[in-house]
Write an enzyme that holds these catalytic residues in place. Structure first.
Site, PDB file in Angstrom:
ATOM      1  N   HIS A 209       1.203  -1.228   0.183  1.00 30.96           N
ATOM      2  CA  HIS A 209       0.033  -0.719  -0.550  1.00 30.96           C
ATOM      3  C   HIS A 209       0.396   1.076   0.049  1.00 30.96           C
ATOM      4  CE1 HIS A 209       0.742  -0.286   3.843  1.00 30.96           C
ATOM      5  NE2 HIS A 209       0.729   0.726   3.884  1.00 30.96           N
TER       6      HIS A 209
HETATM    7  C1  UD1 Z   1      -2.111   5.400   5.922  1.00 31.21           C
HETATM    8  C2  UD1 Z   1      -1.300   6.936   6.403  1.00 31.21           C
HETATM    9  C3  UD1 Z   1       0.097   5.229   5.657  1.00 31.21           C
HETATM   10  C4  UD1 Z   1      -0.228   3.968   6.987  1.00 31.21           C
HETATM   11  C5  UD1 Z   1      -1.672   3.449   5.849  1.00 31.21           C
HETATM   12  C6  UD1 Z   1      -1.828   1.875   6.935  1.00 31.21           C
HETATM   13  C7  UD1 Z   1      -0.849   8.687   6.356  1.00 31.21           C
HETATM   14  C8  UD1 Z   1       0.244   9.862   5.675  1.00 31.21           C
HETATM   15  N1  UD1 Z   1      -0.743   7.226   5.770  1.00 31.21           N
HETATM   16  O1  UD1 Z   1      -1.882   5.649   4.335  1.00 31.21           O
HETATM   17  O2  UD1 Z   1       0.980   5.386   6.801  1.00 31.21           O
HETATM   18  O3  UD1 Z   1       0.449   2.958   6.461  1.00 31.21           O
HETATM   19  O4  UD1 Z   1      -2.729   4.286   6.318  1.00 31.21           O
HETATM   20  O5  UD1 Z   1      -2.945   1.398   6.546  1.00 31.21           O
HETATM   21  O6  UD1 Z   1      -1.237   8.464   7.076  1.00 31.21           O
HETATM   22  N2  UD1 Z   1      -9.349   4.580   1.324  1.00 31.21           N
HETATM   23  C9  UD1 Z   1     -10.784   3.625   1.849  1.00 31.21           C
HETATM   24  N3  UD1 Z   1     -10.771   3.236   2.732  1.00 31.21           N
HETATM   25  C10 UD1 Z   1     -11.149   3.502   4.074  1.00 31.21           C
HETATM   26  C11 UD1 Z   1      -9.328   4.198   4.418  1.00 31.21           C
HETATM   27  C12 UD1 Z   1      -8.289   4.644   2.930  1.00 31.21           C
HETATM   28  O7  UD1 Z   1     -11.062   3.408   0.502  1.00 31.21           O
HETATM   29  O8  UD1 Z   1     -11.274   2.688   4.705  1.00 31.21           O
HETATM   30  C13 UD1 Z   1      -8.651   4.451   0.543  1.00 31.21           C
HETATM   31  C14 UD1 Z   1      -8.770   5.855   0.068  1.00 31.21           C
HETATM   32  O9  UD1 Z   1      -9.469   6.289  -1.530  1.00 31.21           O
HETATM   33  C15 UD1 Z   1      -8.015   7.205   0.253  1.00 31.21           C
HETATM   34  C16 UD1 Z   1      -6.488   5.750   0.340  1.00 31.21           C
HETATM   35  O10 UD1 Z   1      -7.440   4.684   0.392  1.00 31.21           O
HETATM   36  O11 UD1 Z   1      -7.796   7.838  -0.622  1.00 31.21           O
HETATM   37  C17 UD1 Z   1      -5.368   6.035   1.580  1.00 31.21           C
HETATM   38  O12 UD1 Z   1      -6.507   6.124   2.314  1.00 31.21           O
HETATM   39  P1  UD1 Z   1      -5.673   7.539   3.451  1.00 31.21           P
HETATM   40  O13 UD1 Z   1      -5.485   7.329   4.440  1.00 31.21           O
HETATM   41  O14 UD1 Z   1      -5.487   8.392   3.017  1.00 31.21           O
HETATM   42  O15 UD1 Z   1      -3.373   7.073   3.021  1.00 31.21           O
HETATM   43  P2  UD1 Z   1      -3.063   5.485   3.584  1.00 31.21           P
HETATM   44  O16 UD1 Z   1      -2.545   4.980   2.012  1.00 31.21           O
HETATM   45  O17 UD1 Z   1      -4.368   3.933   3.574  1.00 31.21           O
HETATM   46  N1  UDP Z   2      -3.828  -6.131   9.065  1.00 37.43           N
HETATM   47  C1  UDP Z   2      -5.281  -6.007   8.870  1.00 37.43           C
HETATM   48  N2  UDP Z   2      -5.711  -7.157   8.055  1.00 37.43           N
HETATM   49  C2  UDP Z   2      -5.091  -6.582   6.423  1.00 37.43           C
HETATM   50  C3  UDP Z   2      -3.754  -6.047   6.479  1.00 37.43           C
HETATM   51  C4  UDP Z   2      -3.115  -5.867   7.838  1.00 37.43           C
HETATM   52  O1  UDP Z   2      -5.610  -6.749   9.724  1.00 37.43           O
HETATM   53  O2  UDP Z   2      -5.429  -6.695   5.268  1.00 37.43           O
HETATM   54  C5  UDP Z   2      -2.805  -5.249  10.857  1.00 37.43           C
HETATM   55  C6  UDP Z   2      -1.819  -6.209  10.649  1.00 37.43           C
HETATM   56  O3  UDP Z   2      -1.914  -5.978  11.653  1.00 37.43           O
HETATM   57  C7  UDP Z   2      -1.239  -5.429  10.288  1.00 37.43           C
HETATM   58  C8  UDP Z   2      -1.552  -3.399  10.097  1.00 37.43           C
HETATM   59  O4  UDP Z   2      -3.036  -3.903   9.931  1.00 37.43           O
HETATM   60  O5  UDP Z   2       0.324  -5.013  10.776  1.00 37.43           O
HETATM   61  C9  UDP Z   2      -1.512  -2.313  10.013  1.00 37.43           C
HETATM   62  O6  UDP Z   2      -1.108  -2.113   9.437  1.00 37.43           O
HETATM   63  P1  UDP Z   2      -0.895  -1.626   7.230  1.00 37.43           P
HETATM   64  O7  UDP Z   2      -0.053  -2.388   6.394  1.00 37.43           O
HETATM   65  O8  UDP Z   2      -2.734  -1.136   7.271  1.00 37.43           O
HETATM   66  O9  UDP Z   2      -0.443  -0.063   8.261  1.00 37.43           O
HETATM   67  P2  UDP Z   2       1.141   0.110   8.648  1.00 37.43           P
HETATM   68  O10 UDP Z   2       2.006  -0.510   9.902  1.00 37.43           O
HETATM   69  O11 UDP Z   2       2.079   0.532   6.868  1.00 37.43           O
HETATM   70  O12 UDP Z   2       1.170   1.499   8.699  1.00 37.43           O
END
Ligand code: UD1
Ligand code: UDP
Length: 379
Positions: A209
């Site tokens: 991601h």
């Molecule tokens: C965020 C964090 C990242 C973390 C990740 C964990 C920041 C800058 N980034 O990235 O550090 O590793 O979360 O998962 O805070 N979306 C959905 N449903 C949701 C949430 C997001 O569809 O419930 C989609 C939307 O299209 C959104 C995109 O995911 O634009 C990105 O979501 P966002 O929270 O902006 O950043 P992440 O890539 O999730």
């Molecule tokens: N995780 C989960 N389901 C998934 C993928 C991840 O429960 O399908 C959990 C897992 O414990 C992971 C945490 O969510 O450590 C956070 O994951 P993510 O990779 O989104 O965030 P990051 O640690 O990179 O910020």
């Protein structure tokens, strides 16, 4: 929760990785009778990115949900700031606790600090030294402003020292994410998830991601080619984060019989899947840590990691797109270790309690001034 003590701790969470980090801290503070409130910013909002963690990890329902949703960095961070400023204005916390390195972490830190409310940062001091990662900016600012800094690994202490953060603010407490993992270990049933997903005995898991891997269509196309190469070697299960779904789908990711793309899994199901995997390929921060403790070989598709302890004391290795397939082939030709791997210091399931102890001391020293304590330094 106990309301005898007027000092109020407010936890700000918002994104998937925040929830397993917050759960043990909230639980341990509850055990100390500390008055707490939990705020969800709504940065993540899908059932599978948010609600499922509250159910499975025993987190209390959020007292407030700002429901900010997705957006650009500025709009998401700004909306969280506006919502928190309103909340903190209406009921002023004595301490705000933030987790990790997401936009919710940064926004809460900025708002609290400008209101003179001290901030505690859980998972302080991690550094990738790559400022093109939004998380690195969030970490740097949060650590600069926090009054209590809770470090998960010794390298974090070095970074904070090098940045001139006063040593008395920093506490090496271990890893609350690993508290959650160890508390739920008995529920991670690899056979059950294998049956549920009709997986072969031997499979690998991938999670992807990071913007550097999935945002740009050209990068995504390169990545897809490589992942297809991996799927030629071993069945690949990919609980896909919503961020990269469209770009990876457009690049043909799903079009390989050895790749099984599924929706994000609940915490218990995900760790069950990881526990039974022959290998994990990831760009996640948390997954590097979890595989380390579960002893599952982890190949991290990034040029650096802010969690080097997962390499020095764990199963993690950095790989590039160019050497991923070869790394998988090599890994598959060796046995997966069944016992005896090292685990980073203090990743023992008690980080939440250590954090609660420090916070309780902090409250003891500052509750007198209560909400107007301003910027006391840590005891
Ligand atoms: C965020 C964090 C990242 C973390 C990740 C964990 C920041 C800058 N980034 O990235 O550090 O590793 O979360 O998962 O805070 N979306 C959905 N449903 C949701 C949430 C997001 O569809 O419930 C989609 C939307 O299209 C959104 C995109 O995911 O634009 C990105 O979501 P966002 O929270 O902006 O950043 P992440 O890539 O999730
Ligand atoms: N995780 C989960 N389901 C998934 C993928 C991840 O429960 O399908 C959990 C897992 O414990 C992971 C945490 O969510 O450590 C956070 O994951 P993510 O990779 O989104 O965030 P990051 O640690 O990179 O910020």
């Amino acid at each position: 929760m106990n309301t005898d003590i007027p000092f109020q701790v407010v936890h700000v969470t918002g994104a998937r990785p925040n929830f397993p980090k917050a759960a043990p801290v909230v639980r341990a503070l509850d055990g100390c009778g500390v008055r707490q409130r939990l705020v969800h910013t709504g940065q993540h909002y899908d059932e599978r990115m948010s609600d499922v963690f509250f159910r499975q990890l025993g987190l209390p329902e959020p007292d407030e949900n700002l429901a900010v949703g997705s957006g650009s960095h500025a709009s998401q961070t700004g909306e969280i700031m506006v919502g928190l400023e309103r909340l903190f204005g209406a009921s002023r916390p004595g301490l705000v606790v933030v987790y990790g390195d997401v936009n919710s972490t940064l926004a809460a830190t900025l708002v609290a600090t400008k209101l003179g409310i001290p901030v505690a940062h859980v998972e302080a001091g991690l550094r990738s030294f790559n400022r093109s990662m939004p998380e690195e900016i969030n970490r740097l600012v949060t650590d600069r402003l926090a009054e209590l800094l809770f470090a998960t690994s010794p390298d974090a202490l070095v970074h904070l020292g090098n940045e001139g953060i006063a040593a008395e603010k920093v506490h090496f407490v271990g890893n609350p994410m690993i508290d959650t993992l160890l508390a739920n270990l008995h529920l991670f049933d690899a056979s059950a998830i294998g049956r549920q997903l009709t997986l072969p005995q031997r499979y690998a898991v991938a999670t992807l991601h990071r913007p550097a891997n999935v945002d740009d269509p050209a990068d995504a196309a390169e990545l897809v080619k490589v992942m297809h190469g991996v799927a030629d070697q071993i069945q690949l299960v990919v609980p896909l984060h919503p961020r990269g779904r469209e770009t990876l789908a457009n690049a043909g990711f799903f079009r390989h019989p050895g790749i099984r793309v599924i929706d994000p899994l609940g915490y218990i199901e995900f760790l069950s899947l990881v526990r039974g995997a022959r290998a994990v390929i990831t760009d996640s921060g948390g997954v590097q840590e979890e595989t380390t403790v579960l002893g599952v070989p982890c190949l991290t598709l990034r040029s650096e990691t802010e969690r080097p302890v997962t390499i020095s004391h764990g199963t993690n290795r950095l790989v590039t797109r160019e050497d991923l397939v070869e790394s998988v082939v090599r890994l598959l030709s060796t046995e997966r270790p069944t016992a005896g791997w090292p685990v980073p210091p203090l990743w023992d399931g008690h980080a939440g309690e250590r954090i609660a102890e420090v916070i309780a001391r902090f409250i003891g020293a500052h509750a007198e001034g209560g909400a107007s304590a301003g910027h006391p330094s840590a005891s």
